[in-house]
Design a protein around this motif. Structure first.
Motif, PDB file in Angstrom:
ATOM      1  N   LYS A   3      -9.079   2.722   9.774  1.00 40.11           N
ATOM      2  CA  LYS A   3      -7.747   2.240   9.492  1.00 40.11           C
ATOM      3  C   LYS A   3      -7.149   1.570  10.717  1.00 40.11           C
ATOM      4  N   LEU A  11       0.238  -7.718   5.642  1.00 38.76           N
ATOM      5  CA  LEU A  11       0.111  -7.148   4.305  1.00 38.76           C
ATOM      6  C   LEU A  11       0.461  -8.198   3.250  1.00 38.76           C
ATOM      7  N   CYS A  15      -2.038  -9.768   0.289  1.00 41.44           N
ATOM      8  CA  CYS A  15      -1.665  -9.708  -1.131  1.00 41.44           C
ATOM      9  C   CYS A  15      -1.653 -11.074  -1.810  1.00 41.44           C
ATOM     10  N   PHE A  68      -5.893  -7.104  -3.517  1.00 36.28           N
ATOM     11  CA  PHE A  68      -5.447  -5.909  -2.806  1.00 36.28           C
ATOM     12  C   PHE A  68      -5.162  -4.769  -3.782  1.00 36.28           C
ATOM     13  N   LYS A  69      -4.459  -5.083  -4.855  1.00 38.06           N
ATOM     14  CA  LYS A  69      -4.133  -4.061  -5.860  1.00 38.06           C
ATOM     15  C   LYS A  69      -5.409  -3.567  -6.547  1.00 38.06           C
ATOM     16  N   ARG A  72      -7.231  -1.203  -4.227  1.00 37.65           N
ATOM     17  CA  ARG A  72      -6.504   0.060  -4.103  1.00 37.65           C
ATOM     18  C   ARG A  72      -6.583   0.892  -5.382  1.00 37.65           C
ATOM     19  N   ASP A  73      -6.325   0.254  -6.538  1.00 38.69           N
ATOM     20  CA  ASP A  73      -6.195   1.006  -7.787  1.00 38.69           C
ATOM     21  C   ASP A  73      -7.499   1.189  -8.557  1.00 38.69           C
ATOM     22  N   ASP A  78      -7.966   3.151   0.464  1.00 34.60           N
ATOM     23  CA  ASP A  78      -6.683   3.355   1.121  1.00 34.60           C
ATOM     24  C   ASP A  78      -6.050   1.982   1.355  1.00 34.60           C
ATOM     25  N   TRP A  79      -4.730   1.877   1.256  1.00 38.30           N
ATOM     26  CA  TRP A  79      -4.079   0.571   1.322  1.00 38.30           C
ATOM     27  C   TRP A  79      -4.319  -0.124   2.653  1.00 38.30           C
ATOM     28  N   GLN A  80      -4.354   0.639   3.760  1.00 36.06           N
ATOM     29  CA  GLN A  80      -4.593   0.028   5.068  1.00 36.06           C
ATOM     30  C   GLN A  80      -6.018  -0.496   5.173  1.00 36.06           C
ATOM     31  N   ALA A  83      -6.261  -3.681   2.998  1.00 33.65           N
ATOM     32  CA  ALA A  83      -5.619  -4.829   3.637  1.00 33.65           C
ATOM     33  C   ALA A  83      -6.455  -5.344   4.806  1.00 33.65           C
ATOM     34  N   ASP A 238       2.686  -1.375 -11.844  1.00 40.33           N
ATOM     35  CA  ASP A 238       3.645  -1.455 -10.750  1.00 40.33           C
ATOM     36  C   ASP A 238       5.034  -1.499 -11.360  1.00 40.33           C
TER      37      ASP A 238
END
Length: 316
Positions: A3, A11, A15, A68-69, A72-73, A78-80, A83, A238
């Motif tokens: 990370k 970010l 995205c 990115f989504k 993550r999903d 992990d979002w970091q 990204a 979201d």
């Protein structure tokens, strides 16, 4: 992957990469063409990705636009980490400017059959929709029978009562589809300009099922507004992005509505979409959750209601 600190600017940059471009540019072998402007992946065959970047994972009821989504999903990053990974990709192999193409076809209604025998048998005897209601919808040109497949065709109109949308449902199998060129803003609806109430459904079958329940209860059925949103899409993914079903958004912009009654399916997609609509519109409208209590959808609720009525008549 380790990370690292991600600034708001970085970010935001990460995205900007939509999912179709992500796969097309970095992992083209993973894409599998499903239709003219829709792809799936080899790993996830229920993950629909449009060439305009939008994606929806049907098996899990989530969707969005950015890679990115997705990471993550869907991939569980992990979002970091997600990204950082995207920023490195975009830095090492810059994405060329891509013009996304959304193919549009001229809207043409399917040819009408000479009679409505198949759809009457299907709607009345299999789906338990009230026969007088079916006849009224046929007279109003809201539904008819397709000449080629004998499917039932549900038609949506613009303000000038010009057809702009149609969806078809087979009378002898499970297939259903929107007709090419359909504009979802004009999804199937029944209007009453004097009413400020709007009942919202995922499908036209559910809409007609609810009207049938009202009719069985000897309640007036033409004094309110009814709208099918043509399915619950990935709007619950979201909750803060402000998106609601396009058919609902258009109807609300063009009609004076105060009360919204949501009759969406009792499944994950339906619950997510109900939650999303309530969150986005709660400051403007009074919203009531009327999710079916018996079965998955309103048609199941109708069948349950009819069976209950028959049982009561037995004992009386």
């Amino acid at each position: 992957m380790k990370k690292q600190y991600i600034s708001k600017e970085d970010l935001a940059k990460a995205c900007t990469l939509d999912l179709f471009t992500y796969f097309k540019h970095y992992y083209p072998d993973e894409l599998v063409k499903k239709s003219r402007n829709v792809y799936v992946t080899k790993m996830h065959d229920s993950l629909n990705i449009k060439t305009n970047g939008l994606w929806y994972w049907w098996s899990h009821g989530i969707g969005g636009r950015s890679a990115f989504k997705y990471l993550r999903d869907v991939e569980g990053m992990d979002w970091q980490v997600a990204a950082s990974y995207l920023l490195r990709l975009m830095d090492e192999i810059p994405v060329p400017e891509v013009k996304h193409i959304e193919y549009k076809r001229k809207f043409v209604l399917p040819k009408k059959n000479q009679n409505e025998n198949f759809i009457k048998e299907y709607l009345v005897n299999q789906r338990y929709i009230n026969e007088d209601l079916v006849e009224s919808c046929i007279m109003k040109n809201l539904i008819y029978e397709d000449q080629k497949t004998h499917a039932v065709v549900f038609v949506g109109y613009d303000v000038n009562y010009y057809p702009k949308f149609a969806c078809m449902r087979s009378t002898d199998s499970k297939w259903k589809k929107d007709c090419l060129g359909s504009d979802k803003r004009y999804s199937f609806s029944i209007h009453n300009e004097k009413s400020t109430n709007l009942h919202v459904f995922e499908s036209t079958i559910d809409l007609l099922s609810f009207m049938t329940i009202l009719k069985i209860k000897d309640e007036e059925i033409w004094d309110q507004n009814y709208l099918s949103i043509d399915g619950a899409t990935g709007l619950g993914a979201d909750i803060n992005d402000g998106n609601i079903p396009v058919a609902l958004d258009y109807f609300l912009r063009n009609n004076e509505i105060m009360n919204i009654y949501l009759h969406l399916d009792n499944d994950e997609a339906g619950k997510n979409t109900t939650t999303k609509i309530k969150h986005v519109l709660k400051k403007k409208y009074k919203i009531y959750d009327r999710m079916p209590k018996h079965g998955k959808d309103v048609n199941d609720e109708l069948i349950h209601y009819i069976q209950k009525e028959k049982e009561m008549k037995k004992w009386n």
